[in-house]
Each structure stands twice: as structure tokens, then as C-alpha cells.
Design a protein around this motif. Structure first.
Motif, PDB file in Angstrom:
ATOM      1  N   LYS A   2      -4.877  17.310  79.091  1.00 55.35           N
ATOM      2  CA  LYS A   2      -3.571  17.188  78.441  1.00 55.35           C
ATOM      3  C   LYS A   2      -2.717  18.393  78.806  1.00 55.35           C
ATOM      4  O   LYS A   2      -3.125  19.537  78.603  1.00 55.35           O
ATOM      5  CB  LYS A   2      -3.719  17.107  76.921  1.00 55.35           C
ATOM      6  CG  LYS A   2      -2.368  17.006  76.205  1.00 55.35           C
ATOM      7  CD  LYS A   2      -2.505  16.926  74.693  1.00 55.35           C
ATOM      8  CE  LYS A   2      -1.134  16.886  74.020  1.00 55.35           C
ATOM      9  NZ  LYS A   2      -1.213  16.823  72.541  1.00 55.35           N
ATOM     10  N   GLU A 274       9.907  24.280  66.336  1.00 51.70           N
ATOM     11  CA  GLU A 274       9.457  23.592  65.123  1.00 51.70           C
ATOM     12  C   GLU A 274      10.229  22.303  64.906  1.00 51.70           C
ATOM     13  O   GLU A 274       9.658  21.263  64.565  1.00 51.70           O
ATOM     14  CB  GLU A 274       9.625  24.509  63.919  1.00 51.70           C
ATOM     15  CG  GLU A 274       9.135  23.899  62.616  1.00 51.70           C
ATOM     16  CD  GLU A 274       9.307  24.834  61.435  1.00 51.70           C
ATOM     17  OE1 GLU A 274       9.305  24.319  60.289  1.00 51.70           O
ATOM     18  OE2 GLU A 274       9.443  26.051  61.629  1.00 51.70           O
ATOM     19  N   PRO A 279       4.761  22.449  67.943  1.00 50.30           N
ATOM     20  CA  PRO A 279       3.428  22.819  67.445  1.00 50.30           C
ATOM     21  C   PRO A 279       2.465  21.628  67.378  1.00 50.30           C
ATOM     22  O   PRO A 279       1.297  21.750  67.759  1.00 50.30           O
ATOM     23  CB  PRO A 279       3.725  23.388  66.053  1.00 50.30           C
ATOM     24  CG  PRO A 279       5.113  23.951  66.183  1.00 50.30           C
ATOM     25  CD  PRO A 279       5.838  22.957  67.056  1.00 50.30           C
ATOM     26  N   ALA A 280       2.937  20.491  66.928  1.00 49.50           N
ATOM     27  CA  ALA A 280       2.071  19.312  66.857  1.00 49.50           C
ATOM     28  C   ALA A 280       1.697  18.824  68.249  1.00 49.50           C
ATOM     29  O   ALA A 280       0.563  18.388  68.495  1.00 49.50           O
ATOM     30  CB  ALA A 280       2.763  18.196  66.076  1.00 49.50           C
ATOM     31  N   LEU A 282       1.157  20.534  70.796  1.00 47.81           N
ATOM     32  CA  LEU A 282       0.183  21.431  71.409  1.00 47.81           C
ATOM     33  C   LEU A 282      -1.256  21.127  70.997  1.00 47.81           C
ATOM     34  O   LEU A 282      -2.194  21.642  71.612  1.00 47.81           O
ATOM     35  CB  LEU A 282       0.513  22.880  71.063  1.00 47.81           C
ATOM     36  CG  LEU A 282       1.773  23.452  71.717  1.00 47.81           C
ATOM     37  CD1 LEU A 282       2.105  24.816  71.136  1.00 47.81           C
ATOM     38  CD2 LEU A 282       1.603  23.549  73.219  1.00 47.81           C
ATOM     39  N   ASP A 283      -1.443  20.317  69.968  1.00 51.06           N
ATOM     40  CA  ASP A 283      -2.810  19.973  69.538  1.00 51.06           C
ATOM     41  C   ASP A 283      -3.572  19.316  70.684  1.00 51.06           C
ATOM     42  O   ASP A 283      -3.126  18.317  71.257  1.00 51.06           O
ATOM     43  CB  ASP A 283      -2.768  19.028  68.331  1.00 51.06           C
ATOM     44  CG  ASP A 283      -2.306  19.721  67.063  1.00 51.06           C
ATOM     45  OD1 ASP A 283      -2.292  20.962  67.036  1.00 51.06           O
ATOM     46  OD2 ASP A 283      -1.950  19.009  66.106  1.00 51.06           O
ATOM     47  N   GLY A 284      -4.710  19.872  71.031  1.00 50.99           N
ATOM     48  CA  GLY A 284      -5.545  19.296  72.068  1.00 50.99           C
ATOM     49  C   GLY A 284      -5.094  19.581  73.482  1.00 50.99           C
ATOM     50  O   GLY A 284      -5.656  19.039  74.438  1.00 50.99           O
ATOM     51  N   ASP A 286      -4.635  21.381  77.091  1.00 52.70           N
ATOM     52  CA  ASP A 286      -5.428  22.210  77.999  1.00 52.70           C
ATOM     53  C   ASP A 286      -4.557  23.201  78.760  1.00 52.70           C
ATOM     54  O   ASP A 286      -5.047  24.213  79.265  1.00 52.70           O
ATOM     55  CB  ASP A 286      -6.158  21.320  79.008  1.00 52.70           C
ATOM     56  CG  ASP A 286      -7.125  20.363  78.332  1.00 52.70           C
ATOM     57  OD1 ASP A 286      -8.096  20.845  77.724  1.00 52.70           O
ATOM     58  OD2 ASP A 286      -6.890  19.150  78.396  1.00 52.70           O
ATOM     59  N   ARG A 315      -3.007  29.202  69.980  1.00 47.46           N
ATOM     60  CA  ARG A 315      -3.941  28.078  70.045  1.00 47.46           C
ATOM     61  C   ARG A 315      -4.959  28.243  71.164  1.00 47.46           C
ATOM     62  O   ARG A 315      -5.736  27.337  71.438  1.00 47.46           O
ATOM     63  CB  ARG A 315      -3.159  26.765  70.223  1.00 47.46           C
ATOM     64  CG  ARG A 315      -2.374  26.398  68.972  1.00 47.46           C
ATOM     65  CD  ARG A 315      -1.221  25.458  69.282  1.00 47.46           C
ATOM     66  NE  ARG A 315      -0.535  25.053  68.051  1.00 47.46           N
ATOM     67  CZ  ARG A 315       0.334  25.831  67.403  1.00 47.46           C
ATOM     68  NH1 ARG A 315       0.624  27.023  67.867  1.00 47.46           N
ATOM     69  NH2 ARG A 315       0.916  25.400  66.300  1.00 47.46           N
TER      70      ARG A 315
END
Length: 375
Positions: A2, A274, A279-280, A282-284, A286, A315
Motif C-alpha cells: 500500500k 486532518e 491520518p486514516a 495512512l493506516d496499513g 508501506d 506510524r
């Protein structure tokens, strides 16, 4: 794999969305099966509305407003698809370019139009408003904006003051009883990338007043008027905005928003991140790819690259920047979380050539950068 793509625009060449598309093409060349999350960014200035609308959906709402010298003007703001969030750019209704056709009026210019945009957004249901405050034409402490929302600024006889920063010298009291409940319930955030206080040699009048046509004598008058304003804010129980870092932004508008509406000032790029949901996204992830027209030592001072790099660092995700030009020192950016920076230039090129060929050059350098991290 990702990959999150979160660049600023390359001014004079590509919008942030176009940069995303060019970088995504390079990512997919390097890793054909990659998942790419495109999050166009801005630093709270030009392009913020489009970034917000692209990420959150919604509408660009056009409103009849008042320009800095009291003339009618049409101005846009962004309203999210669910109607709960809005982005208002002060420059749209209260910016210096709107009054380039008339002689400067630094003593009387105001921010009423920006307040009219905010009022419209709140009437439509927005309860989170991001106010981007660059490029103002006035030094009124945001009094015009606040007046448009229902605040009254009164002299010793109880008469409401006229627009403009100079009139604040006669300010005796502030009456916010007319603020609608909806406005009081709204969370205001201010995209502010300067640290100037409201008053003094580094304040709103001294630093920015001359850019708006103020003579040395007028600068002194406006600084004194803003001091009266700040004292009145404190007298009614508000925070002390006299020397608050950033309060001097946009002719003191940041100070007025903080002092009377409890607004939360922060770096523009972080607030935009924001607002657009970075931020969301960026979850997961690479790898994060960011960028702007030029990356150099100044990029660490609240620009998009520094904000994105910091979020990636938090993160544990590597972050690379692509830019038309890269020059050091970059130690501050690396400390913030930037892993590496790459220039688009594939050989000796003029600035005009780089701008004209930015999209294919971005695709090529993005492919090479991603190959270093592919998995």
C-alpha cells in the motif's frame, strides 16, 4: 503493497490531484499490484478548497459577500458532502487581490466577507469550520468577520464601530450576546503558518501592514488600535492574545478568532491533513510519497512535505518526497521523518522545461523511488 500519495501542488505546473495521478502511474509501474491511496494536499493556502472537496466530497458553495472595502463580491467556500464540515479561505472574500483596482485603504479595510462565508456555512449545518487565513487585505483583528457572525464592537457611548482596524482605537466594549447558538456550538480551526504575535515590532501591523499600503504612521495607529482590541478581549474573560504566537496572522484575524470564538490555531498543512483524512489513509501503508515544487531547508517550516513526513514517522512508515528541485540542508526534514528526497530533473533542464514535462518526469522518478521499497 500500500502506497499513500499525498503531495502539494507543483505551482505553475500541476495541481495536487494531477501530481497524485502522475505518481500513481509510476507506483503501478514499479509494483503493478500495489494499492494506491491518493490524498491531494495543500498547506492551507491556494488549492485547499479543491483538496477538501476531492477528499471529502461535497460542494463548492458560492455566496454573495462583501470585499475588504465594502463592495459586493462573489466568493466560494467548500462544504462537505454531509454538510457538517466547511473550509473557508479568507482570501476568497477578504484578500488583497480583490482590492488591487483601488487605492490602498489599510485603516478601513475589513474582513466582513469572510464572516459572511462562515455564517452561510453554519446556517447550512457546518459545525466544524477550517478557516485558512493567508493573503488578507486588512488589519482589523478579524472584527469584520466576527461582526458578520453577530458580535458587536461598541464605543464608550454604546455606538457600534464602523469597519476597519483604525476604528478599534475607540473600542470600549464587546457584546457577543448576538452570536447564534449554532456559531457557539461550532468548532473553529485556523490554518496559520506564521508565528507573529498580535502586537509590537513583530506584530500584525508592523510586519504585514506595509504590504497592505500602511505608512509608518498608520502602522503605529493600527498597532495601538489592536492593543485596545486585545485589552477588550481580555477584559471580557477571553485569552490574552497580545503576544500569542500566530495571533498576528491575517491582520490579527487569528487573534480575534482565538479570543472570541475559542478557535484552535495550528499549522496549515497539518490541519488540511486532518480535514482531508490523511491520518486514516495512512493506516496499513508501506510507503508514503509526498512532494511539492521545491524541497529545501524552508520546507521544514510547516510545508506539506514536513507535515506528511511527520505523520508517516509517527506510524513508522518511510516517506519520500518528489520535487522539481531539491537542495539542502535537509537535516530538519530528515529529523521530522522524511526518508529521502528526489528531484524530477533527469539531466540539465530549465525551469520551464521541468514545468512543461512535470507529469511524465514525476511518473519516471516515482517508479524508481518505489522500486527501492517494493515488497
Amino acid at each position: 503493497m500500500k502506497v499513500v500519495v499525498a503531495p502539494d501542488s507543483f505551482k505553475g505546473s500541476l495541481s495536487a490531484a494531477q501530481v497524485c495521478a502522475a505518481v500513481e502511474a509510476g507506483v503501478l509501474r514499479a509494483v503493478p499490484g500495489a494499492r494506491v491511496a491518493a490524498v491531494p494536499m495543500a498547506d492551507g493556502g491556494e488549492g485547499t478548497l479543491d483538496c477538501f472537496l476531492g477528499a471529502r466530497g461535497g460542494d463548492a458553495v458560492e455566496v454573495a459577500a462583501t470585499d475588504p472595502v465594502g463592495r459586493p463580491v462573489k466568493a466560494r467556500y467548500a462544504l462537505s458532502g454531509d454538510g457538517r464540515s466547511a473550509v473557508v479561505e479568507l482570501a476568497a472574500a477578504s484578500g488583497l487581490p480583490l482590492v488591487e483596482d483601488v487605492p490602498p485603504d489599510p485603516m478601513n479595510a475589513g474582513t466582513t466577507g469572510t464572516g459572511e462565508l462562515i455564517a452561510d456555512a453554519v446556517r447550512r449545518g457546518a459545525r466544524e469550520v477550517l478557516v485558512c487565513i493567508g493573503g488578507s487585505a486588512s488589519t482589523d483583528g478579524g472584527a469584520g468577520l466576527l461582526r458578520a457572525l453577530g458580535v458587536r464592537f461598541l464605543d464608550a457611548a454604546g455606538v457600534e464601530l464602523p469597519p476597519g482596524g483604525a476604528a478599534l482605537a475607540r473600542l470600549a466594549s464587546i457584546d457577543d450576546s448576538g452570536l447564534p447558538r449554532e456559531v457557539r456550538e461550532t468548532r473553529f480551526r485556523v490554518a496559520c503558518d506564521v508565528t507573529n504575535p498580535l502586537l509590537g515590532p513583530d506584530g500584525a501591523a508592523a510586519v504585514f501592514g506595509p504590504q497592505k499600503g500602511a505608512s509608518p504612521g498608520q502602522v503605529a495607529e493600527l498597532d495601538a488600535a489592536l492593543a485596545v482590541f486585545a485589552d477588550a478581549v481580555a477584559a471580557r474573560g477571553g485569552p490574552r492574545v497580545h503576544d500569542l504566537p500566530g495571533a498576528g496572522a491575517a491582520g490579527g484575524t487569528c487573534g480575534g478568532l482565538v479570543g472570541l470564538l475559542g478557535a484552535e490555531p495550528s499549522g496549515g498543512a497539518l490541519l488540511v491533513a486532518e480535514a482531508v483524512g490523511l491520518p486514516a489513509a495512512l493506516d496499513g501503508a508501506d510507503l508514503v510519497v509526498t512532494g511539492e515544487g521545491r524541497v529545501d531547508g524552508q520546507s521544514a517550516g510547516g510545508k506539506v512535505v514536513s507535515a506528511v513526513a511527520a505523520l508517516a514517522r509517527d506510524r513508522g512508515v518511510p516517506c519520500v518526497a518528489l520535487a522539481g528541485g531539491v537542495s539542502g540542508p535537509l537535516e530538519e526534514l530528515h529529523a521530522l521523518g522524511l526518508t529521502a528526497a528526489f528531484s524530477l530533473a533527469d539531466g540539465p533542464r530549465t525551469l520551464e522545461e521541468l514545468k512543461a514535462g512535470a507529469a511524465p518526469l514525476l511518473t519516471a522518478v516515482a517508479e524508481q523511488a518505489v522500486r527501492l521499497f517494493r515488497r
